[in-house]
Write a protein that holds these residues in place. Structure first.
Motif, PDB file in Angstrom:
ATOM      1  N   GLU A 176      25.227  48.443  28.204  1.00 28.47           N
ATOM      2  CA  GLU A 176      26.024  47.484  28.968  1.00 28.47           C
ATOM      3  C   GLU A 176      27.262  48.170  29.511  1.00 28.47           C
ATOM      4  OE1 GLU A 176      26.395  45.201  25.541  1.00 28.47           O
ATOM      5  OE2 GLU A 176      24.215  45.039  25.670  1.00 28.47           O
ATOM      6  N   GLY A 177      27.565  47.844  30.730  1.00 27.54           N
ATOM      7  CA  GLY A 177      28.755  48.445  31.320  1.00 27.54           C
ATOM      8  C   GLY A 177      29.002  47.868  32.699  1.00 27.54           C
ATOM      9  N   CYS A 178      29.997  48.409  33.359  1.00 25.37           N
ATOM     10  CA  CYS A 178      30.351  47.950  34.698  1.00 25.37           C
ATOM     11  C   CYS A 178      29.412  48.590  35.732  1.00 25.37           C
ATOM     12  CB  CYS A 178      31.796  48.327  34.996  1.00 25.37           C
ATOM     13  SG  CYS A 178      32.032  50.121  34.976  1.00 25.37           S
ATOM     14  N   SER A 179      29.593  48.184  36.977  1.00 22.34           N
ATOM     15  CA  SER A 179      28.722  48.697  38.040  1.00 22.34           C
ATOM     16  C   SER A 179      28.817  50.220  38.150  1.00 22.34           C
ATOM     17  CB  SER A 179      29.065  48.043  39.376  1.00 22.34           C
ATOM     18  OG  SER A 179      30.427  48.203  39.656  1.00 22.34           O
ATOM     19  N   ILE A 180      30.015  50.774  37.994  1.00 28.60           N
ATOM     20  CA  ILE A 180      30.176  52.235  38.125  1.00 28.60           C
ATOM     21  C   ILE A 180      29.426  52.955  37.007  1.00 28.60           C
ATOM     22  CG2 ILE A 180      31.851  54.135  38.008  1.00 28.60           C
ATOM     23  CD1 ILE A 180      32.170  52.649  40.575  1.00 28.60           C
ATOM     24  N   SER A 181      29.574  52.470  35.770  1.00 27.04           N
ATOM     25  CA  SER A 181      28.941  53.170  34.645  1.00 27.04           C
ATOM     26  C   SER A 181      27.420  53.095  34.730  1.00 27.04           C
ATOM     27  CB  SER A 181      29.429  52.614  33.307  1.00 27.04           C
ATOM     28  OG  SER A 181      29.037  51.273  33.163  1.00 27.04           O
ATOM     29  N   LEU A 182      26.899  51.935  35.102  1.00 28.39           N
ATOM     30  CA  LEU A 182      25.440  51.784  35.156  1.00 28.39           C
ATOM     31  C   LEU A 182      24.862  52.512  36.373  1.00 28.39           C
ATOM     32  CD1 LEU A 182      25.112  48.076  33.972  1.00 28.39           C
ATOM     33  CD2 LEU A 182      24.787  50.156  32.628  1.00 28.39           C
ATOM     34  N   ASN A 203      30.280  55.262  23.703  1.00 26.40           N
ATOM     35  CA  ASN A 203      31.111  54.094  24.011  1.00 26.40           C
ATOM     36  C   ASN A 203      32.262  54.509  24.906  1.00 26.40           C
ATOM     37  OD1 ASN A 203      30.108  51.836  22.272  1.00 26.40           O
ATOM     38  ND2 ASN A 203      30.367  53.455  20.752  1.00 26.40           N
ATOM     39  N   ASN A 204      32.627  53.608  25.790  1.00 24.55           N
ATOM     40  CA  ASN A 204      33.852  53.814  26.552  1.00 24.55           C
ATOM     41  C   ASN A 204      34.973  53.159  25.751  1.00 24.55           C
ATOM     42  OD1 ASN A 204      35.990  53.786  28.281  1.00 24.55           O
ATOM     43  ND2 ASN A 204      34.817  53.106  30.068  1.00 24.55           N
ATOM     44  N   PRO A 205      35.868  53.955  25.143  1.00 29.98           N
ATOM     45  CA  PRO A 205      36.879  53.360  24.263  1.00 29.98           C
ATOM     46  C   PRO A 205      37.818  52.397  24.976  1.00 29.98           C
ATOM     47  CG  PRO A 205      37.265  55.730  24.585  1.00 29.98           C
ATOM     48  CD  PRO A 205      35.988  55.391  25.295  1.00 29.98           C
ATOM     49  N   SER A 206      37.952  52.544  26.280  1.00 27.59           N
ATOM     50  CA  SER A 206      38.908  51.675  26.975  1.00 27.59           C
ATOM     51  C   SER A 206      38.374  50.259  27.189  1.00 27.59           C
ATOM     52  CB  SER A 206      39.344  52.302  28.301  1.00 27.59           C
ATOM     53  OG  SER A 206      38.232  52.633  29.065  1.00 27.59           O
ATOM     54  N   CYS A 207      37.064  50.062  27.110  1.00 26.39           N
ATOM     55  CA  CYS A 207      36.535  48.710  27.342  1.00 26.39           C
ATOM     56  C   CYS A 207      35.519  48.295  26.293  1.00 26.39           C
ATOM     57  CB  CYS A 207      35.887  48.628  28.722  1.00 26.39           C
ATOM     58  SG  CYS A 207      34.476  49.721  28.853  1.00 26.39           S
ATOM     59  N   GLY A 208      35.003  49.253  25.528  1.00 23.01           N
ATOM     60  CA  GLY A 208      34.014  48.930  24.499  1.00 23.01           C
ATOM     61  C   GLY A 208      32.584  48.924  25.010  1.00 23.01           C
ATOM     62  N   ASP A 209      32.389  49.148  26.314  1.00 25.10           N
ATOM     63  CA  ASP A 209      31.023  49.192  26.838  1.00 25.10           C
ATOM     64  C   ASP A 209      30.298  50.416  26.294  1.00 25.10           C
ATOM     65  OD1 ASP A 209      31.323  46.907  28.319  1.00 25.10           O
ATOM     66  OD2 ASP A 209      31.994  47.947  30.120  1.00 25.10           O
ATOM     67  N   ARG A 210      28.966  50.337  26.298  1.00 21.70           N
ATOM     68  CA  ARG A 210      28.205  51.446  25.717  1.00 21.70           C
ATOM     69  C   ARG A 210      26.944  51.724  26.519  1.00 21.70           C
ATOM     70  NH1 ARG A 210      23.716  49.557  23.950  1.00 21.70           N
ATOM     71  NH2 ARG A 210      23.674  47.323  23.940  1.00 21.70           N
ATOM     72  N   ALA A 262      41.367  55.057  35.791  1.00 22.32           N
ATOM     73  CA  ALA A 262      40.848  54.116  34.789  1.00 22.32           C
ATOM     74  C   ALA A 262      39.329  54.019  34.839  1.00 22.32           C
ATOM     75  CB  ALA A 262      41.467  52.736  34.996  1.00 22.32           C
ATOM     76  N   ARG A 263      38.733  54.400  35.963  1.00 24.92           N
ATOM     77  CA  ARG A 263      37.278  54.266  36.108  1.00 24.92           C
ATOM     78  C   ARG A 263      36.532  55.567  35.820  1.00 24.92           C
ATOM     79  NH1 ARG A 263      36.032  49.548  38.477  1.00 24.92           N
ATOM     80  NH2 ARG A 263      34.256  49.723  37.094  1.00 24.92           N
ATOM     81  N   ILE A 264      37.270  56.639  35.615  1.00 26.80           N
ATOM     82  CA  ILE A 264      36.598  57.931  35.410  1.00 26.80           C
ATOM     83  C   ILE A 264      35.748  57.892  34.135  1.00 26.80           C
ATOM     84  CG2 ILE A 264      36.960  60.405  34.977  1.00 26.80           C
ATOM     85  CD1 ILE A 264      39.361  60.216  36.899  1.00 26.80           C
ATOM     86  N   ASN A 265      36.276  57.276  33.074  1.00 25.11           N
ATOM     87  CA  ASN A 265      35.493  57.145  31.836  1.00 25.11           C
ATOM     88  C   ASN A 265      34.199  56.382  32.072  1.00 25.11           C
ATOM     89  OD1 ASN A 265      37.115  58.556  30.132  1.00 25.11           O
ATOM     90  ND2 ASN A 265      38.223  56.763  29.356  1.00 25.11           N
ATOM     91  N   CYS A 266      34.249  55.417  32.982  1.00 24.66           N
ATOM     92  CA  CYS A 266      33.040  54.643  33.299  1.00 24.66           C
ATOM     93  C   CYS A 266      31.992  55.581  33.909  1.00 24.66           C
ATOM     94  CB  CYS A 266      33.345  53.536  34.303  1.00 24.66           C
ATOM     95  SG  CYS A 266      34.684  52.433  33.855  1.00 24.66           S
ATOM     96  N   ALA A 267      32.438  56.361  34.892  1.00 22.45           N
ATOM     97  CA  ALA A 267      31.498  57.212  35.631  1.00 22.45           C
ATOM     98  C   ALA A 267      30.936  58.343  34.780  1.00 22.45           C
ATOM     99  CB  ALA A 267      32.194  57.782  36.867  1.00 22.45           C
ATOM    100  N   THR A 268      31.718  58.802  33.804  1.00 21.02           N
ATOM    101  CA  THR A 268      31.275  59.972  33.031  1.00 21.02           C
ATOM    102  C   THR A 268      30.531  59.592  31.737  1.00 21.02           C
ATOM    103  OG1 THR A 268      33.448  60.108  31.972  1.00 21.02           O
ATOM    104  CG2 THR A 268      33.083  61.520  33.884  1.00 21.02           C
ATOM    105  N   LEU A 269      30.469  58.307  31.432  1.00 20.59           N
ATOM    106  CA  LEU A 269      29.894  57.872  30.149  1.00 20.59           C
ATOM    107  C   LEU A 269      28.476  58.423  29.919  1.00 20.59           C
ATOM    108  CD1 LEU A 269      30.799  56.069  27.811  1.00 20.59           C
ATOM    109  CD2 LEU A 269      29.836  54.102  29.029  1.00 20.59           C
ATOM    110  N   ALA A 270      27.589  58.201  30.871  1.00 15.71           N
ATOM    111  CA  ALA A 270      26.195  58.650  30.701  1.00 15.71           C
ATOM    112  C   ALA A 270      26.101  60.175  30.678  1.00 15.71           C
ATOM    113  CB  ALA A 270      25.329  58.087  31.828  1.00 15.71           C
TER     114      ALA A 270
HETATM  115 FE1  FES Z   1      33.437  49.412  30.725  1.00 15.38          FE
HETATM  116 FE2  FES Z   1      33.338  50.580  33.102  1.00 15.38          FE
HETATM  117  S1  FES Z   1      34.615  48.920  32.503  1.00 15.38           S
HETATM  118  S2  FES Z   1      32.233  51.107  31.344  1.00 15.38           S
END
Ligand code: FES
Length: 146
Positions: A64-70, A37-44, A125-133
């Motif tokens: 589910e996530g933003c364009s950067i994470s997916l 999970n990305n703790p800052s937005c709850g996406d997973r 703020a977007r680094i967590n998105c990019a590194t999630l996977a």
């Molecule tokens: Fe949630 Fe990017 S805003 S993963």
């Protein structure tokens, strides 16, 4: 190619992975499954990893996530499929350094489309998105005892 053209190209690569994700789905059977999970937005994002004799035989992602994470998840699966798991982890290390804004020396590693995400390092703020996977990949590898 000018910087503006390069930025446009990178944006196109990111949007292509977002709109046409590679390796999206699940793996049935005995694949390792890790959800992050990305703790800052709850996406997973869930990563499914199937390793045989140290080689990534198959890898998929879902969630589910933003364009950067997916897009990043899609790029990660594309980059590591068929590679040694140790090589995939080295790639993950290089990617983390890239997200810290470091000049990375990828050595023998071909970052391919992943290079398109280097600009994310300018947006903390977007680094967590990019590194999630990638974090999910690292956790999967720990379960595989690498
Ligand atoms: Fe949630 Fe990017 S805003 S993963």
């Amino acid at each position: 190619m000018s910087f503006n053209n390069l930025d446009t190209l990178y944006r196109q690569v990111i949007m292509d992975h977002y709109k046409n994700p590679r390796n999206k789905g699940t793996i049935d059977g005995d694949a390792i499954t890790v959800e992050m999970n990305n703790p800052s937005c709850g996406d997973r994002i869930e990563v499914y990893l199937s390793v045989k004799d140290g080689i990534v035989e198959d890898v998929k992602f879902d969630g589910e996530g933003c364009s950067i994470s997916l897009a990043s998840a899609s790029m990660m699966t594309q980059a590591i499929k068929g590679k040694k798991l140790t090589e995939a982890l080295k790639m993950s290390e290089v990617f983390s350094e890239m997200m810290l804004g470091k000049d990375v020396d990828a050595g023998e590693i071909d970052l391919d489309d992943i290079e398109a995400l280097h600009g994310v390092s300018k947006f903390p703020a977007r680094i967590n998105c990019a590194t999630l996977a990638w974090k999910a990949l690292e956790k999967s590898a720990k379960e595989e005892n690498v």
